[in-house]
Design a protein around this motif. Structure first.
Motif, PDB file in Angstrom:
ATOM      1  N   CYS A 128      10.701  16.825   6.731  1.00  0.00           N
ATOM      2  CA  CYS A 128      10.126  17.170   8.033  1.00  0.00           C
ATOM      3  C   CYS A 128       9.847  18.678   8.133  1.00  0.00           C
ATOM      4  N   LYS A 129      10.757  19.474   7.640  1.00  0.00           N
ATOM      5  CA  LYS A 129      10.566  20.925   7.692  1.00  0.00           C
ATOM      6  C   LYS A 129       9.402  21.369   6.807  1.00  0.00           C
ATOM      7  N   ASN A 183       6.840  19.339   6.188  1.00  0.00           N
ATOM      8  CA  ASN A 183       5.641  18.655   6.698  1.00  0.00           C
ATOM      9  C   ASN A 183       5.735  18.489   8.219  1.00  0.00           C
ATOM     10  N   PRO A 184       5.780  19.590   8.956  1.00  0.00           N
ATOM     11  CA  PRO A 184       6.014  19.511  10.402  1.00  0.00           C
ATOM     12  C   PRO A 184       4.964  18.712  11.170  1.00  0.00           C
ATOM     13  N   LYS A 185       3.726  18.689  10.701  1.00  0.00           N
ATOM     14  CA  LYS A 185       2.685  17.943  11.407  1.00  0.00           C
ATOM     15  C   LYS A 185       2.902  16.435  11.328  1.00  0.00           C
ATOM     16  N   ALA A 244       6.025  15.050  11.100  1.00  0.00           N
ATOM     17  CA  ALA A 244       7.402  14.747  11.509  1.00  0.00           C
ATOM     18  C   ALA A 244       7.398  14.016  12.848  1.00  0.00           C
ATOM     19  N   ASN A 245       7.402  12.690  12.789  1.00  0.00           N
ATOM     20  CA  ASN A 245       7.386  11.910  14.023  1.00  0.00           C
ATOM     21  C   ASN A 245       8.203  10.633  13.859  1.00  0.00           C
ATOM     22  N   ILE A 304      15.079  19.914  13.888  1.00  0.00           N
ATOM     23  CA  ILE A 304      13.699  19.609  13.525  1.00  0.00           C
ATOM     24  C   ILE A 304      12.978  19.091  14.771  1.00  0.00           C
ATOM     25  N   ASP A 305      11.678  19.320  14.829  1.00  0.00           N
ATOM     26  CA  ASP A 305      10.875  18.890  15.964  1.00  0.00           C
ATOM     27  C   ASP A 305      10.278  17.524  15.650  1.00  0.00           C
ATOM     28  N   LEU A 306      11.009  16.471  15.995  1.00  0.00           N
ATOM     29  CA  LEU A 306      10.540  15.111  15.769  1.00  0.00           C
ATOM     30  C   LEU A 306       9.721  14.657  16.972  1.00  0.00           C
ATOM     31  N   LYS A 307       8.452  14.428  16.766  1.00  0.00           N
ATOM     32  CA  LYS A 307       7.579  14.001  17.858  1.00  0.00           C
ATOM     33  C   LYS A 307       7.731  12.499  18.077  1.00  0.00           C
TER      34      LYS A 307
END
Length: 336
Positions: free
Chosen positions: A158-159, A161-163, A165-166, A189-192
């Motif tokens: 995720c870090k 490949n942030p785009k 990360a969902n 992590i910013d999980l959408k």
């Protein structure tokens, strides 16, 4: 709301009443009993066909046929994260022939996330029986490389490949939504979040590569594991799930505060007559206690857990109180 069998009447009186009713039913010849039954009853399910809520309802409906009514059907009232089914139950006749099977989230979580609901989770419904309990699973699909086998691996991916990360969940504001949300926060992590109308539609997109991961009831993933397109990375129980013993829990992987399970319960409209409630309680208990039902539910990662109405009411209260501060910490509001 009818409170005779909910909170005020002693549990001993309920058990005696239920036992007497069961004994009375047992004395009636099956054919004579069936001839005197209503033509039809229905069970509302707020999620898509094929998911664990729907299948639980259908399994129980099969057992209630010629017991509660000559025909018992499941009606999928999907939408609004289960609220449409609850609203339908609220306005249904309180005649003992309309039930709902629902996850706890819609009754114990939503009051903390919505400013206004089209129903009151306590006043508008009569608890009947808990149905099942289960842990949650966190799974990834083809979008995530096969080298990702643990939560730590996923966090690293995720870090990088942030785009992408969902995660998908069966509904915004549901427990599986919050489990993954808490995981993302703990892992920094910013999980959408991508909400769906049930876990199976989310898994379909997971397999199709449209979403990276899905948080949902563990049983929803089991049928997809043999093909290898869905990989479980974690389960949410205090101990490893007997349905996926090779998968480590969140806690085992360093996320010690992520220990959650959930349940489905059966409800009727408020003010259902006591005799109709007793009949439903006994019928559902017998259905869930049958060996073939226990085995069928286990194949979906579900543990059969019949209860009294009072026990279900107390369980809902306990879980709602546990989640209230967590939701405040997360800061989620469904109205935003």
């Amino acid at each position: 709301m009818t409170t005779d069998l909910h909170l005020n009447r002693p549990r001993r009186h309920f058990i005696l009443t239920a036992t007497a009713t069961a004994a009375g039913l047992a004395l009636v010849h099956p054919l004579a009993q069936a001839q005197g039954l209503p033509e039809s009853a229905r069970i509302f399910a707020g999620f898509a066909p094929g998911g664990t809520v729907d299948v639980t309802g259908r399994r129980v409906a099969d057992k209630l046929r010629d017991v509660l009514a000559k025909s018992v059907v499941v009606e999928n009232r999907t939408g609004a994260g289960g609220q449409i089914a609850l609203t339908a139950l609220k306005i249904a006749p309180a005649d003992g022939l309309t039930l709902l099977v629902t996850p706890m989230s819609m009754l114990g979580i939503y009051p903390h996330t919505y400013k206004k609901l089209p129903y009151d989770p306590v006043a508008d419904f009569q608890p009947v029986s808990q149905a099942v309990r289960f842990d949650f699973g966190f799974a990834v699909g083809p979008m995530v490389p096969a080298s990702v086998k643990t939560l730590a691996d996923f966090v690293g991916w995720c870090k990088a490949n942030p785009k992408d990360a969902n995660f998908g969940s069966p509904a915004a504001g549901s427990v599986p939504h919050f489990v993954a949300e808490l995981f993302g926060r703990a892992a920094s992590i910013d999980l959408k979040h991508v909400p769906y109308r049930g876990t199976q539609p989310a898994i379909a997109d997971l397999i199709g590569g449209q979403v990276a991961s899905v948080s949902g009831p563990i049983g929803e993933f089991l049928q997809h594991l043999p093909a290898g397109k869905v990989r479980l990375l974690a389960t949410s129980g205090a101990a490893r799930s007997k349905f996926a013993p090779g998968v480590a829990t969140y806690a085992e992987q360093g996320f010690k505060d992520i220990v959650f399970d959930e349940w489905f319960g059966f409800y009727m409209p408020a003010k259902v007559p006591a005799d109709a409630l007793n009949r439903a309680v006994i019928a559902i208990r017998n259905a869930l206690s049958s060996p073939d039902m226990v085995e069928a539910l286990a194949q979906m990662g579900l543990e059969a857990r019949p209860s009294t109405p009072a026990e279900l009411a107390a369980l809902l209260k306990k879980d709602s109180e546990r989640w209230a501060p967590l939701i405040k910490t997360i800061g989620f509001t469904a109205d935003s």
